[in-house]
Design a protein around this motif. Structure first.
Motif, PDB file in Angstrom:
ATOM      1  N   GLN A 143       4.306  14.812  -1.486  1.00 25.63           N
ATOM      2  CA  GLN A 143       5.115  15.704  -0.659  1.00 25.63           C
ATOM      3  C   GLN A 143       6.604  15.413  -0.835  1.00 25.63           C
ATOM      4  N   ARG A 144       6.945  14.147  -0.852  1.00 25.51           N
ATOM      5  CA  ARG A 144       8.353  13.765  -1.020  1.00 25.51           C
ATOM      6  C   ARG A 144       8.843  14.046  -2.439  1.00 25.51           C
ATOM      7  N   GLY A 145       7.947  13.916  -3.422  1.00 28.49           N
ATOM      8  CA  GLY A 145       8.317  14.278  -4.785  1.00 28.49           C
ATOM      9  C   GLY A 145       8.623  15.761  -4.893  1.00 28.49           C
ATOM     10  N   PHE A 146       7.844  16.578  -4.186  1.00 24.00           N
ATOM     11  CA  PHE A 146       8.098  18.021  -4.200  1.00 24.00           C
ATOM     12  C   PHE A 146       9.398  18.346  -3.466  1.00 24.00           C
ATOM     13  N   ARG A 147       9.661  17.648  -2.359  1.00 25.35           N
ATOM     14  CA  ARG A 147      10.909  17.881  -1.637  1.00 25.35           C
ATOM     15  C   ARG A 147      12.106  17.486  -2.499  1.00 25.35           C
ATOM     16  N   PHE A 193       7.384  13.484 -12.208  1.00 22.65           N
ATOM     17  CA  PHE A 193       8.357  12.410 -12.446  1.00 22.65           C
ATOM     18  C   PHE A 193       9.053  12.004 -11.154  1.00 22.65           C
ATOM     19  N   TYR A 194       9.395  12.976 -10.331  1.00 21.65           N
ATOM     20  CA  TYR A 194      10.042  12.652  -9.059  1.00 21.65           C
ATOM     21  C   TYR A 194       9.093  11.879  -8.149  1.00 21.65           C
ATOM     22  N   SER A 195       7.829  12.244  -8.145  1.00 19.88           N
ATOM     23  CA  SER A 195       6.854  11.534  -7.312  1.00 19.88           C
ATOM     24  C   SER A 195       6.693  10.088  -7.773  1.00 19.88           C
ATOM     25  N   THR A 196       6.680   9.889  -9.087  1.00 15.46           N
ATOM     26  CA  THR A 196       6.593   8.533  -9.625  1.00 15.46           C
ATOM     27  C   THR A 196       7.811   7.720  -9.211  1.00 15.46           C
ATOM     28  N   TYR A 197       8.979   8.351  -9.251  1.00 17.41           N
ATOM     29  CA  TYR A 197      10.196   7.648  -8.827  1.00 17.41           C
ATOM     30  C   TYR A 197      10.123   7.284  -7.349  1.00 17.41           C
ATOM     31  N   VAL A 198       9.676   8.217  -6.529  1.00 19.97           N
ATOM     32  CA  VAL A 198       9.587   7.972  -5.086  1.00 19.97           C
ATOM     33  C   VAL A 198       8.712   6.755  -4.803  1.00 19.97           C
ATOM     34  N   LEU A 199       7.576   6.682  -5.473  1.00 19.00           N
ATOM     35  CA  LEU A 199       6.671   5.560  -5.273  1.00 19.00           C
ATOM     36  C   LEU A 199       7.319   4.257  -5.742  1.00 19.00           C
ATOM     37  N   ASP A 253       0.859  -1.183   0.000  1.00  9.66           N
ATOM     38  CA  ASP A 253       0.000   0.000   0.000  1.00  9.66           C
ATOM     39  C   ASP A 253       0.894   1.232   0.000  1.00  9.66           C
ATOM     40  N   PHE A 254       0.321   2.386  -0.260  1.00 11.45           N
ATOM     41  CA  PHE A 254       1.090   3.625  -0.233  1.00 11.45           C
ATOM     42  C   PHE A 254       0.157   4.793   0.019  1.00 11.45           C
ATOM     43  N   ASN A 255       0.745   5.863   0.518  1.00 14.31           N
ATOM     44  CA  ASN A 255       0.001   7.079   0.838  1.00 14.31           C
ATOM     45  C   ASN A 255       0.280   8.117  -0.245  1.00 14.31           C
ATOM     46  N   ILE A 256      -0.715   8.462  -1.026  1.00 14.33           N
ATOM     47  CA  ILE A 256      -0.531   9.365  -2.161  1.00 14.33           C
ATOM     48  C   ILE A 256      -0.034  10.736  -1.704  1.00 14.33           C
ATOM     49  N   GLU A 257      -0.616  11.256  -0.651  1.00 20.33           N
ATOM     50  CA  GLU A 257      -0.205  12.581  -0.163  1.00 20.33           C
ATOM     51  C   GLU A 257       1.260  12.578   0.231  1.00 20.33           C
ATOM     52  N   ASN A 258       1.694  11.543   0.921  1.00 22.55           N
ATOM     53  CA  ASN A 258       3.087  11.434   1.335  1.00 22.55           C
ATOM     54  C   ASN A 258       4.019  11.352   0.124  1.00 22.55           C
ATOM     55  N   ILE A 259       3.621  10.588  -0.884  1.00 21.12           N
ATOM     56  CA  ILE A 259       4.436  10.447  -2.091  1.00 21.12           C
ATOM     57  C   ILE A 259       4.595  11.795  -2.791  1.00 21.12           C
ATOM     58  N   PHE A 313      -3.747   8.109  -8.359  1.00 21.85           N
ATOM     59  CA  PHE A 313      -2.439   8.780  -8.347  1.00 21.85           C
ATOM     60  C   PHE A 313      -2.159   9.412  -9.714  1.00 21.85           C
ATOM     61  N   SER A 314      -2.446   8.686 -10.787  1.00 18.16           N
ATOM     62  CA  SER A 314      -2.221   9.199 -12.140  1.00 18.16           C
ATOM     63  C   SER A 314      -3.103  10.404 -12.436  1.00 18.16           C
ATOM     64  N   LEU A 315      -4.356  10.359 -11.985  1.00 16.60           N
ATOM     65  CA  LEU A 315      -5.260  11.496 -12.192  1.00 16.60           C
ATOM     66  C   LEU A 315      -4.766  12.735 -11.464  1.00 16.60           C
ATOM     67  N   ILE A 316      -4.218  12.541 -10.269  1.00 21.14           N
ATOM     68  CA  ILE A 316      -3.688  13.677  -9.508  1.00 21.14           C
ATOM     69  C   ILE A 316      -2.477  14.264 -10.218  1.00 21.14           C
ATOM     70  N   LEU A 317      -1.593  13.404 -10.734  1.00 24.79           N
ATOM     71  CA  LEU A 317      -0.427  13.895 -11.480  1.00 24.79           C
ATOM     72  C   LEU A 317      -0.874  14.652 -12.723  1.00 24.79           C
ATOM     73  N   LEU A 318      -1.883  14.135 -13.404  1.00 25.88           N
ATOM     74  CA  LEU A 318      -2.424  14.829 -14.581  1.00 25.88           C
ATOM     75  C   LEU A 318      -2.984  16.186 -14.191  1.00 25.88           C
ATOM     76  N   ALA A 319      -3.716  16.230 -13.076  1.00 29.17           N
ATOM     77  CA  ALA A 319      -4.302  17.489 -12.609  1.00 29.17           C
ATOM     78  C   ALA A 319      -3.208  18.503 -12.265  1.00 29.17           C
ATOM     79  N   ILE A 320      -2.126  18.033 -11.660  1.00 31.24           N
ATOM     80  CA  ILE A 320      -1.007  18.919 -11.315  1.00 31.24           C
ATOM     81  C   ILE A 320      -0.447  19.571 -12.566  1.00 31.24           C
TER      82      ILE A 320
END
Length: 209
Positions: free
Chosen positions: A23-27, A192-198, A15-21, A165-172
């Protein structure tokens, strides 16, 4: 061995937390904002040049340049994750695996398009399920077909969550288009960074050896 471990991961679930992913992608972006923005501007500029002056051969950019260019974000993300020094040339490491990522992009797009033309839903399923395929090739060392299949099988375990997760990335990135696309140099690397983090979270113990 890696395929066996991926099979075990699918069987035990994850499992994974989308919000956490996100946030870490932005960091991760904030760890190298200037280089990330400048590289994204280079990609956007190339796209515009082809669209405006080489429209007849824009497909050459989409086929031979875009896949390795965008793959460069993953190489930089990996170095940031490892705490290694990043230099601008790291973004171009996608060209070192150009054949693999071009093959993955081409075959993945063809299969997705066929799925959409057939019944739409299969195409949407594959578009999401292939999200890790380039990463599987780069960090797993798989050939293009194995990378596509391992990505599909792993993501299918939590397909609906990956879909969200993909829809959120598209929205971003849609938000990044306004005003005048000024936020795209931020939104594109963050996605791209968020996808890598996940991907790293799920496969760290598999591909670290």
């Amino acid at each position: 061995m890696s395929r066996d471990k991926l099979s075990q991961l699918r069987e035990q679930g994850y499992d994974f937390n989308i919000e956490n992913i996100l946030q870490r992608g932005f960091r991760m972006f904030m760890a190298q904002p200037i280089l990330s923005i400048s590289y994204t501007l280079l990609i956007i500029t190339l796209q515009l040049l082809f669209a405006l002056y080489l429209s007849e051969v824009t497909f050459l950019y989409a086929l031979f340049l875009a896949p390795p260019l965008f793959s460069g974000f993953y190489f930089v993300a990996n170095k940031i994750s490892l705490g290694e020094r990043v230099v601008y040339s790291d973004f171009f490491k996608g060209f070192g695996v150009a054949w693999a990522v071009i093959s993955i992009w081409l075959i993945g797009q063809i299969l997705t398009a066929l799925g959409i033309f057939a019944l739409v839903i299969p195409g949407i399923y594959l578009a999401v399920a292939y999200s890790f395929s380039v990463l599987m090739s780069i960090f797993g060392g798989f050939d293009f077909w194995t990378a596509l299949e391992e990505s599909r099988k792993l993501i299918t375990v939590k397909w609906w969550k990956f879909f969200a997760f993909s829809l959120i990335l598209l929205a971003i990135n849609l938000i990044g288009l306004f005003p005048l696309g000024l936020l795209l140099p931020v939104s594109i690397p963050v996605t791209f960074y968020s996808t890598y983090v996940l991907f790293e979270d799920l496969t760290r113990d598999i591909f670290s050896e």
